[in-house]
Every structure is written in C-alpha cells, then in structure tokens.
Design a protein around this motif. Sequence first.
Motif, PDB file in Angstrom:
ATOM      1  N   GLY A 130       0.686  -1.200   0.144  1.00  0.00           N
ATOM      2  CA  GLY A 130      -0.037   0.015   0.088  1.00  0.00           C
ATOM      3  C   GLY A 130       0.859   1.151   0.146  1.00  0.00           C
ATOM      4  O   GLY A 130       1.813   1.178   0.375  1.00  0.00           O
ATOM      5  N   PHE A 131       0.436   2.331  -0.361  1.00  0.00           N
ATOM      6  CA  PHE A 131       0.969   3.595  -0.605  1.00  0.00           C
ATOM      7  C   PHE A 131      -0.030   4.809  -0.432  1.00  0.00           C
ATOM      8  O   PHE A 131      -1.251   4.520  -0.820  1.00  0.00           O
ATOM      9  CB  PHE A 131       1.832   3.588  -1.645  1.00  0.00           C
ATOM     10  CG  PHE A 131       1.034   3.426  -2.858  1.00  0.00           C
ATOM     11  CD1 PHE A 131       0.594   4.439  -3.812  1.00  0.00           C
ATOM     12  CD2 PHE A 131       1.084   2.445  -3.628  1.00  0.00           C
ATOM     13  CE1 PHE A 131      -0.108   4.239  -4.995  1.00  0.00           C
ATOM     14  CE2 PHE A 131       0.507   1.928  -4.679  1.00  0.00           C
ATOM     15  CZ  PHE A 131      -0.185   3.088  -5.622  1.00  0.00           C
ATOM     16  N   GLY A 132       0.547   6.066  -0.410  1.00  0.00           N
ATOM     17  CA  GLY A 132      -0.088   7.177  -0.532  1.00  0.00           C
ATOM     18  C   GLY A 132      -0.735   7.801   0.946  1.00  0.00           C
ATOM     19  O   GLY A 132      -0.385   7.269   1.938  1.00  0.00           O
ATOM     20  N   ASP A 133      -1.658   8.799   0.762  1.00  0.00           N
ATOM     21  CA  ASP A 133      -2.236   9.381   1.938  1.00  0.00           C
ATOM     22  C   ASP A 133      -3.672   9.211   2.179  1.00  0.00           C
ATOM     23  O   ASP A 133      -4.416   9.359   1.300  1.00  0.00           O
ATOM     24  CB  ASP A 133      -2.035  10.884   1.785  1.00  0.00           C
ATOM     25  CG  ASP A 133      -2.312  11.745   2.992  1.00  0.00           C
ATOM     26  OD1 ASP A 133      -3.166  11.267   3.768  1.00  0.00           O
ATOM     27  OD2 ASP A 133      -2.112  13.177   2.991  1.00  0.00           O
ATOM     28  N   LEU A 172      -2.451  -4.626  -1.299  1.00  0.00           N
ATOM     29  CA  LEU A 172      -3.203  -6.202  -1.734  1.00  0.00           C
ATOM     30  C   LEU A 172      -3.243  -6.845  -0.624  1.00  0.00           C
ATOM     31  O   LEU A 172      -4.053  -7.894  -0.565  1.00  0.00           O
ATOM     32  CB  LEU A 172      -2.305  -6.651  -2.927  1.00  0.00           C
ATOM     33  CG  LEU A 172      -2.372  -5.858  -4.231  1.00  0.00           C
ATOM     34  CD1 LEU A 172      -1.166  -6.558  -5.286  1.00  0.00           C
ATOM     35  CD2 LEU A 172      -3.699  -6.298  -5.071  1.00  0.00           C
ATOM     36  N   LYS A 173      -2.018  -6.871   0.229  1.00  0.00           N
ATOM     37  CA  LYS A 173      -2.022  -7.779   1.418  1.00  0.00           C
ATOM     38  C   LYS A 173      -3.159  -7.476   2.371  1.00  0.00           C
ATOM     39  O   LYS A 173      -4.041  -8.201   2.945  1.00  0.00           O
ATOM     40  CB  LYS A 173      -0.705  -7.609   2.296  1.00  0.00           C
ATOM     41  CG  LYS A 173      -0.478  -8.514   3.272  1.00  0.00           C
ATOM     42  CD  LYS A 173       0.670  -8.444   3.912  1.00  0.00           C
ATOM     43  CE  LYS A 173       2.097  -8.654   3.125  1.00  0.00           C
ATOM     44  NZ  LYS A 173       3.136  -8.806   3.542  1.00  0.00           N
ATOM     45  N   ALA A 174      -3.628  -6.156   2.547  1.00  0.00           N
ATOM     46  CA  ALA A 174      -4.644  -5.779   3.528  1.00  0.00           C
ATOM     47  C   ALA A 174      -5.593  -5.961   2.865  1.00  0.00           C
ATOM     48  O   ALA A 174      -6.731  -6.411   3.413  1.00  0.00           O
ATOM     49  CB  ALA A 174      -4.661  -4.130   3.788  1.00  0.00           C
ATOM     50  N   MET A 175      -6.090  -5.977   1.751  1.00  0.00           N
ATOM     51  CA  MET A 175      -7.252  -6.233   0.956  1.00  0.00           C
ATOM     52  C   MET A 175      -7.616  -7.817   0.981  1.00  0.00           C
ATOM     53  O   MET A 175      -8.757  -8.253   1.137  1.00  0.00           O
ATOM     54  CB  MET A 175      -7.291  -5.985  -0.719  1.00  0.00           C
ATOM     55  CG  MET A 175      -7.301  -4.413  -0.599  1.00  0.00           C
ATOM     56  SD  MET A 175      -6.991  -3.986  -2.624  1.00  0.00           S
ATOM     57  CE  MET A 175      -6.616  -2.532  -2.537  1.00  0.00           C
ATOM     58  N   ALA A 218      -1.082 -13.987  -1.385  1.00  0.00           N
ATOM     59  CA  ALA A 218       0.125 -13.471  -2.123  1.00  0.00           C
ATOM     60  C   ALA A 218       0.780 -14.603  -2.742  1.00  0.00           C
ATOM     61  O   ALA A 218       1.085 -14.275  -4.049  1.00  0.00           O
ATOM     62  CB  ALA A 218       1.012 -13.272  -1.031  1.00  0.00           C
ATOM     63  N   SER A 219       0.402 -15.926  -2.279  1.00  0.00           N
ATOM     64  CA  SER A 219       0.913 -17.018  -3.043  1.00  0.00           C
ATOM     65  C   SER A 219       0.344 -17.266  -4.403  1.00  0.00           C
ATOM     66  O   SER A 219       0.916 -17.809  -5.417  1.00  0.00           O
ATOM     67  CB  SER A 219       1.013 -18.416  -2.050  1.00  0.00           C
ATOM     68  OG  SER A 219      -0.466 -18.790  -2.004  1.00  0.00           O
ATOM     69  N   GLU A 220      -0.910 -16.705  -4.687  1.00  0.00           N
ATOM     70  CA  GLU A 220      -1.870 -16.724  -5.843  1.00  0.00           C
ATOM     71  C   GLU A 220      -1.341 -15.446  -6.590  1.00  0.00           C
ATOM     72  O   GLU A 220      -1.826 -15.611  -7.803  1.00  0.00           O
ATOM     73  CB  GLU A 220      -3.119 -16.949  -5.443  1.00  0.00           C
ATOM     74  CG  GLU A 220      -3.442 -18.459  -4.761  1.00  0.00           C
ATOM     75  CD  GLU A 220      -4.995 -18.362  -4.304  1.00  0.00           C
ATOM     76  OE1 GLU A 220      -5.639 -19.413  -4.599  1.00  0.00           O
ATOM     77  OE2 GLU A 220      -5.592 -17.324  -4.043  1.00  0.00           O
ATOM     78  N   GLU A 221      -0.824 -14.728  -6.121  1.00  0.00           N
ATOM     79  CA  GLU A 221      -0.588 -13.340  -6.695  1.00  0.00           C
ATOM     80  C   GLU A 221      -1.722 -12.445  -6.853  1.00  0.00           C
ATOM     81  O   GLU A 221      -1.900 -12.068  -7.648  1.00  0.00           O
ATOM     82  CB  GLU A 221       0.093 -13.616  -8.250  1.00  0.00           C
ATOM     83  CG  GLU A 221       1.525 -14.116  -8.004  1.00  0.00           C
ATOM     84  CD  GLU A 221       2.448 -14.186  -9.262  1.00  0.00           C
ATOM     85  OE1 GLU A 221       1.958 -14.493 -10.277  1.00  0.00           O
ATOM     86  OE2 GLU A 221       3.520 -13.977  -9.194  1.00  0.00           O
ATOM     87  N   TYR A 222      -2.504 -12.482  -5.679  1.00  0.00           N
ATOM     88  CA  TYR A 222      -3.576 -11.773  -5.333  1.00  0.00           C
ATOM     89  C   TYR A 222      -4.746 -11.759  -6.505  1.00  0.00           C
ATOM     90  O   TYR A 222      -5.068 -10.531  -6.953  1.00  0.00           O
ATOM     91  CB  TYR A 222      -3.121 -10.282  -5.040  1.00  0.00           C
ATOM     92  CG  TYR A 222      -2.136 -10.231  -4.098  1.00  0.00           C
ATOM     93  CD1 TYR A 222      -2.696 -10.386  -2.687  1.00  0.00           C
ATOM     94  CD2 TYR A 222      -1.051  -9.816  -4.176  1.00  0.00           C
ATOM     95  CE1 TYR A 222      -1.658 -10.243  -1.689  1.00  0.00           C
ATOM     96  CE2 TYR A 222       0.065  -9.918  -3.360  1.00  0.00           C
ATOM     97  CZ  TYR A 222      -0.353 -10.146  -1.993  1.00  0.00           C
ATOM     98  OH  TYR A 222       0.457 -10.041  -0.831  1.00  0.00           O
ATOM     99  N   PRO A 223      -5.358 -12.899  -7.084  1.00  0.00           N
ATOM    100  CA  PRO A 223      -6.222 -12.911  -7.954  1.00  0.00           C
ATOM    101  C   PRO A 223      -7.643 -12.333  -7.507  1.00  0.00           C
ATOM    102  O   PRO A 223      -7.864 -12.111  -6.312  1.00  0.00           O
ATOM    103  CB  PRO A 223      -6.635 -14.341  -8.299  1.00  0.00           C
ATOM    104  CG  PRO A 223      -5.981 -15.113  -6.980  1.00  0.00           C
ATOM    105  CD  PRO A 223      -4.966 -14.117  -6.683  1.00  0.00           C
TER     106      PRO A 223
END
Length: 263
Positions: A113-116, A125-128, A163-168
């Motif tokens: 994640g990034f930004g303000d 993606l990890k948080a989603m 993550a192992s599935e690359e966030y489908p």
Amino acid sequence: MITFHVIFMSLFTTGIIASTQCDTHINAIRKNATGLQYPCGLPSDDNCCYFKENHFDQSPSGVYKMNSWCSGRLSIVGMYCDTTTANGGWTVIQRRKDGSENFNRPWADYEKGFGDLNGEFWYGLKAMNCLTQTGKWELRVDFEFPNKTRSYLHYNLFRVGNASEEYPLTIGGFTGETPTDPFSTQQPLNGMKFTTYDKDNDKDDSINCADGERGGWWHRACWSINLNYRYKSSGVGFLYLTKQYYNLRWIEMKIHPLNCSPQ
C-alpha cells in the motif's frame, strides 16, 4: 506531505478492557471524532462497517485506527471510513482525485500500500486480502466524469486472493448506474492475477499492460477498466462504457461485508 503506508504495525496487547475505560474511549469518540484514538472493542473491529455498527452511529467520514487480524496477528491499522454513502460503513481501499500520488509503482508497493489516506492512496493487496478472505464482501466504485457528473459501479461479490496466488480478483453480481459492467465486458477480469510493470500476470503476450506509467491492476488484456492508470484529463481513458473510453476526475473504491447494515 505525510504518507500513510498500510503496514501492519506493532502487535496490540490482547486483553480485556475494563468497562470504565471503554466508557472513557466512547465518550471521547463522541466528543471529538476527528481525534479518535484506538477503538474500545473486540479484536474483530477490523472494518468500518463493524466499527460504525458497534461504537457510534453519527461518525463523520475520515481516518480511524482500529484492530485488525491478519495471519494470526492482531495489529492496529489506519482505515478511511466512508460513513455516509449508501448508509455508510465502507472501508475505502483506493482514491484518485488530483494526480498528486504516483501510481506507477512496483509490485512491492502495490502489495503493502502507498499514499495518504486523506488524499490519494492504494490500501494494499495484502490488506485487501486480509479483509476479504474471511467472508462475503461487496465493492462500490464511486467516480466523477470530466463534466462533473457522478456515477457508480456496485458488485455483490468482491475478494482479493492471497500472496502465493499473486492476489487474483474475484468479482461478480454487478449493479449500478452504468449501462455496462466494465469488469466483465470486453476483457473479463474475474480470476485475473494482479499485474505491475515488474510482474506481468496479464494474458496479453505482446505487452505488459502495466508498462508505460499505466499503474498496477488486474488485467486480462489492455483494458476495459484500469482505475490506477496515470491521472490525466485528456487522451485515452481508463474506463470503458458503451463503446467509449472515459477519463475520470475522481474515483473511490470502497468495500464492506455483504450483510453490512449500519443505520
């Protein structure tokens, strides 16, 4: 500009909070919601819907700190809660509004994640995955065209894989004001892995759809919708509706549990 990275921070000490301490927290929330500290509640306070339903019902939209479980760990995270749109309770996971944030980023940035959180951001993606893996979630995308008219997309099913599935992406159950569903028409995105300029997971063998400052996104080919495309007011757009591409002035992606009903 202070940036808020969606990183699971220091482990929150597990324990039972005394009722008087809870009352103190709740009273402070009611008096000064903009200065909100840690919510007083159960470890399942991990999204804006639960928070609004169980703590106070007149909260303004804004950034809140709350408990979040991920990979068996309890952490304190910041979330931007939209408390007004469609009865509120939405956790905002992406916002574009002025082009101030760079969305042409590598895999690692899109993952964490990034930004303000008060400006432009991508929640990560990890948080989603952490939020949506445990049940049925819905997605709402509010946006504004260059002529300042607004519309929205709505889906009754939204989930980001691990993550192992690359966030489908899992998405379905379209409703909304637009005449077509850009996630399923022309280039259906259900089941697609996430793509960035340094990790090509799209189905177009001739090009990486994230190259050329196009931003990370779920792609089959390039593209019917790409809400992380470089921000601009003219040229090729990033939302395809009724045989035309559009640029957008403002976008918010937001999610909440399917059974969320804060009143």
